[in-house]
Design a protein around this motif. Structure first.
Motif, PDB file in Angstrom:
ATOM      1  N   GLY A   1       5.655   4.324  -5.878  1.00  0.00           N
ATOM      2  CA  GLY A   1       6.956   3.675  -5.791  1.00  0.00           C
ATOM      3  C   GLY A   1       7.992   4.387  -4.953  1.00  0.00           C
ATOM      4  N   THR A   2       7.688   5.582  -4.475  1.00  0.00           N
ATOM      5  CA  THR A   2       8.661   6.339  -3.685  1.00  0.00           C
ATOM      6  C   THR A   2       8.949   5.662  -2.354  1.00  0.00           C
ATOM      7  OG1 THR A   2       8.003   8.403  -4.711  1.00  0.00           O
ATOM      8  CG2 THR A   2       9.169   8.575  -2.612  1.00  0.00           C
ATOM      9  N   PHE A   3       7.913   5.186  -1.674  1.00  0.00           N
ATOM     10  CA  PHE A   3       8.082   4.532  -0.381  1.00  0.00           C
ATOM     11  C   PHE A   3       8.136   3.026  -0.581  1.00  0.00           C
ATOM     12  CE2 PHE A   3       5.526   8.343   1.215  1.00  0.00           C
ATOM     13  CZ  PHE A   3       6.663   9.122   1.329  1.00  0.00           C
ATOM     14  N   ASN A   4       9.255   2.550  -1.059  1.00  0.00           N
ATOM     15  CA  ASN A   4       9.492   1.127  -1.306  1.00  0.00           C
ATOM     16  C   ASN A   4      10.336   0.596  -0.146  1.00  0.00           C
ATOM     17  OD1 ASN A   4       9.659  -1.363  -2.477  1.00  0.00           O
ATOM     18  ND2 ASN A   4      11.194  -0.772  -3.970  1.00  0.00           N
ATOM     19  N   LEU A   5       9.679   0.380   0.980  1.00  0.00           N
ATOM     20  CA  LEU A   5      10.389   0.041   2.213  1.00  0.00           C
ATOM     21  C   LEU A   5      10.549  -1.461   2.367  1.00  0.00           C
ATOM     22  CD1 LEU A   5       8.492   2.541   4.510  1.00  0.00           C
ATOM     23  CD2 LEU A   5      10.721   2.833   3.422  1.00  0.00           C
ATOM     24  N   PRO A   6      11.668  -1.884   2.926  1.00  0.00           N
ATOM     25  CA  PRO A   6      11.911  -3.317   3.124  1.00  0.00           C
ATOM     26  C   PRO A   6      11.114  -3.860   4.312  1.00  0.00           C
ATOM     27  CG  PRO A   6      13.739  -2.051   3.985  1.00  0.00           C
ATOM     28  CD  PRO A   6      12.810  -1.071   3.327  1.00  0.00           C
ATOM     29  N   THR A   7      10.948  -5.164   4.337  1.00  0.00           N
ATOM     30  CA  THR A   7      10.237  -5.804   5.442  1.00  0.00           C
ATOM     31  C   THR A   7      10.937  -5.539   6.769  1.00  0.00           C
ATOM     32  OG1 THR A   7      11.400  -7.883   5.054  1.00  0.00           O
ATOM     33  CG2 THR A   7       9.240  -7.633   4.024  1.00  0.00           C
ATOM     34  N   GLY A   8      12.243  -5.350   6.744  1.00  0.00           N
ATOM     35  CA  GLY A   8      13.005  -5.055   7.954  1.00  0.00           C
ATOM     36  C   GLY A   8      12.684  -3.700   8.543  1.00  0.00           C
ATOM     37  N   THR A   9      11.976  -2.874   7.809  1.00  0.00           N
ATOM     38  CA  THR A   9      11.487  -1.591   8.318  1.00  0.00           C
ATOM     39  C   THR A   9      10.021  -1.710   8.721  1.00  0.00           C
ATOM     40  OG1 THR A   9      13.035  -0.327   6.968  1.00  0.00           O
ATOM     41  CG2 THR A   9      11.067   0.833   7.718  1.00  0.00           C
ATOM     42  N   ILE A  10       9.234  -2.384   7.881  1.00  0.00           N
ATOM     43  CA  ILE A  10       7.783  -2.469   8.079  1.00  0.00           C
ATOM     44  C   ILE A  10       7.419  -3.239   9.344  1.00  0.00           C
ATOM     45  CG2 ILE A  10       5.634  -3.392   7.113  1.00  0.00           C
ATOM     46  CD1 ILE A  10       6.620  -0.914   5.629  1.00  0.00           C
ATOM     47  N   TYR A  11       7.926  -4.456   9.488  1.00  0.00           N
ATOM     48  CA  TYR A  11       7.495  -5.295  10.605  1.00  0.00           C
ATOM     49  C   TYR A  11       7.915  -4.759  11.974  1.00  0.00           C
ATOM     50  CZ  TYR A  11       5.550  -8.596   7.333  1.00  0.00           C
ATOM     51  OH  TYR A  11       4.775  -9.167   6.358  1.00  0.00           O
ATOM     52  N   PRO A  12       9.131  -4.290  12.153  1.00  0.00           N
ATOM     53  CA  PRO A  12       9.456  -3.696  13.459  1.00  0.00           C
ATOM     54  C   PRO A  12       8.578  -2.478  13.778  1.00  0.00           C
ATOM     55  CG  PRO A  12      11.462  -4.220  12.283  1.00  0.00           C
ATOM     56  CD  PRO A  12      10.328  -4.415  11.312  1.00  0.00           C
ATOM     57  N   ALA A  13       8.254  -1.692  12.765  1.00  0.00           N
ATOM     58  CA  ALA A  13       7.389  -0.525  12.990  1.00  0.00           C
ATOM     59  C   ALA A  13       5.984  -0.968  13.399  1.00  0.00           C
ATOM     60  CB  ALA A  13       7.336   0.347  11.740  1.00  0.00           C
ATOM     61  N   LEU A  14       5.446  -1.989  12.746  1.00  0.00           N
ATOM     62  CA  LEU A  14       4.125  -2.507  13.115  1.00  0.00           C
ATOM     63  C   LEU A  14       4.126  -3.028  14.551  1.00  0.00           C
ATOM     64  CD1 LEU A  14       3.085  -4.330   9.828  1.00  0.00           C
ATOM     65  CD2 LEU A  14       1.931  -2.353  10.867  1.00  0.00           C
ATOM     66  N   HIS A  15       5.172  -3.745  14.921  1.00  0.00           N
ATOM     67  CA  HIS A  15       5.265  -4.276  16.288  1.00  0.00           C
ATOM     68  C   HIS A  15       5.378  -3.148  17.303  1.00  0.00           C
ATOM     69  CE1 HIS A  15       6.946  -8.184  14.382  1.00  0.00           C
ATOM     70  NE2 HIS A  15       5.644  -8.103  14.274  1.00  0.00           N
ATOM     71  N   ARG A  16       6.118  -2.096  16.970  1.00  0.00           N
ATOM     72  CA  ARG A  16       6.250  -0.948  17.862  1.00  0.00           C
ATOM     73  C   ARG A  16       4.914  -0.231  18.024  1.00  0.00           C
ATOM     74  NH1 ARG A  16       7.172   3.602  15.995  1.00  0.00           N
ATOM     75  NH2 ARG A  16       8.329   2.924  14.162  1.00  0.00           N
ATOM     76  N   LEU A  17       4.183  -0.061  16.904  1.00  0.00           N
ATOM     77  CA  LEU A  17       2.862   0.581  16.959  1.00  0.00           C
ATOM     78  C   LEU A  17       1.871  -0.270  17.756  1.00  0.00           C
ATOM     79  CD1 LEU A  17       2.642   1.883  13.279  1.00  0.00           C
ATOM     80  CD2 LEU A  17       2.952   3.265  15.355  1.00  0.00           C
ATOM     81  N   GLU A  18       2.021  -1.583  17.667  1.00  0.00           N
ATOM     82  CA  GLU A  18       1.158  -2.480  18.443  1.00  0.00           C
ATOM     83  C   GLU A  18       1.465  -2.327  19.940  1.00  0.00           C
ATOM     84  OE1 GLU A  18      -0.169  -7.158  18.659  1.00  0.00           O
ATOM     85  OE2 GLU A  18       1.701  -6.646  17.634  1.00  0.00           O
ATOM     86  N   ARG A  19       2.729  -2.310  20.295  1.00  0.00           N
ATOM     87  CA  ARG A  19       3.102  -2.147  21.705  1.00  0.00           C
ATOM     88  C   ARG A  19       2.611  -0.813  22.260  1.00  0.00           C
ATOM     89  NH1 ARG A  19       7.867  -4.309  19.775  1.00  0.00           N
ATOM     90  NH2 ARG A  19       8.892  -2.279  19.798  1.00  0.00           N
ATOM     91  N   ALA A  20       2.553   0.203  21.406  1.00  0.00           N
ATOM     92  CA  ALA A  20       2.096   1.533  21.812  1.00  0.00           C
ATOM     93  C   ALA A  20       0.573   1.620  21.881  1.00  0.00           C
ATOM     94  CB  ALA A  20       2.639   2.590  20.846  1.00  0.00           C
ATOM     95  N   GLY A  21      -0.125   0.564  21.458  1.00  0.00           N
ATOM     96  CA  GLY A  21      -1.579   0.560  21.498  1.00  0.00           C
ATOM     97  C   GLY A  21      -2.233   1.292  20.348  1.00  0.00           C
ATOM     98  N   LEU A  22      -1.471   1.593  19.291  1.00  0.00           N
ATOM     99  CA  LEU A  22      -2.012   2.323  18.142  1.00  0.00           C
ATOM    100  C   LEU A  22      -2.568   1.393  17.075  1.00  0.00           C
ATOM    101  CD1 LEU A  22       0.748   5.077  17.878  1.00  0.00           C
ATOM    102  CD2 LEU A  22      -1.454   5.163  19.083  1.00  0.00           C
TER     103      LEU A  22
ATOM    104  N   ALA B   1       0.837  -1.205   0.000  1.00  0.00           N
ATOM    105  CA  ALA B   1       0.000   0.000   0.000  1.00  0.00           C
ATOM    106  C   ALA B   1       0.870   1.253   0.000  1.00  0.00           C
ATOM    107  CB  ALA B   1      -0.934  -0.011   1.204  1.00  0.00           C
ATOM    108  N   LEU B   2       1.919   1.253   0.810  1.00  0.00           N
ATOM    109  CA  LEU B   2       2.803   2.414   0.838  1.00  0.00           C
ATOM    110  C   LEU B   2       3.512   2.608  -0.502  1.00  0.00           C
ATOM    111  CD1 LEU B   2       4.353   2.066   4.411  1.00  0.00           C
ATOM    112  CD2 LEU B   2       2.671   3.744   3.625  1.00  0.00           C
ATOM    113  N   ARG B   3       3.950   1.514  -1.091  1.00  0.00           N
ATOM    114  CA  ARG B   3       4.622   1.593  -2.390  1.00  0.00           C
ATOM    115  C   ARG B   3       3.651   2.090  -3.470  1.00  0.00           C
ATOM    116  NH1 ARG B   3       8.204  -2.603  -2.888  1.00  0.00           N
ATOM    117  NH2 ARG B   3       6.514  -4.060  -2.519  1.00  0.00           N
ATOM    118  N   THR B   4       2.473   1.510  -3.512  1.00  0.00           N
ATOM    119  CA  THR B   4       1.484   1.863  -4.533  1.00  0.00           C
ATOM    120  C   THR B   4       0.992   3.300  -4.379  1.00  0.00           C
ATOM    121  OG1 THR B   4       0.759  -0.428  -4.694  1.00  0.00           O
ATOM    122  CG2 THR B   4      -0.777   1.236  -5.498  1.00  0.00           C
ATOM    123  N   ASN B   5       0.634   3.673  -3.159  1.00  0.00           N
ATOM    124  CA  ASN B   5       0.069   5.010  -2.931  1.00  0.00           C
ATOM    125  C   ASN B   5       1.092   6.124  -3.075  1.00  0.00           C
ATOM    126  OD1 ASN B   5      -2.468   3.911  -2.516  1.00  0.00           O
ATOM    127  ND2 ASN B   5      -2.198   3.761  -0.313  1.00  0.00           N
TER     128      ASN B   5
END
Length: 113
Positions: free
Chosen positions: A38-59, A31-35
């Motif tokens: 192609g500018t935000f072509n982030l690796p899984t090593g960025t996406i998954y830790p960020a999702l886990h951090r947002l989950e820990r923060a309750g967001l 979704a980030l890449r498409t929207n």
């Protein structure tokens, strides 16, 4: 675009990607890449830790689902995540307006003494 360039903005991007409904990690990345065309072509090593951090923060909240025999963890915004997304958008509007004013020469600088 490298993840370090997005530092300070990644949370807002991730929350915005989840605004329309739950997505699994790879779908957030797509979704980030498409929207961004192609500018935000982030690796899984960025996406998954960020999702886990947002989950820990309750967001975001995570849940497991099975699709075609494959288990996936999907993420969705919590009410706190929606409030944070609204705050991130307001901050971005203020920041981007100020940056545009300065970079586009729309600001009158004080005259040198």
């Amino acid at each position: 675009m490298r993840a370090e360039v997005l530092k300070g903005h990644l949370d807002g991007l991730m929350l915005a990607a989840l605004e329309d409904g739950p997505l699994h990690g790879y779908a957030v990345m797509e979704a980030l890449r498409t929207n961004s065309n192609g500018t935000f072509n982030l690796p899984t090593g960025t996406i998954y830790p960020a999702l886990h951090r947002l989950e820990r923060a309750g967001l975001v909240a995570a849940s497991w689902s099975t699709n075609e025999g494959r288990r996936r963890r999907s993420y969705s915004l919590t009410s706190a995540g929606r409030k944070e997304l609204a705050a991130q958008r307001a901050n971005w509007q203020e920041f981007s307006s100020a940056m545009s004013a300065v970079l586009n020469g729309e600001t009158s600088w004080p005259a040198p003494a």
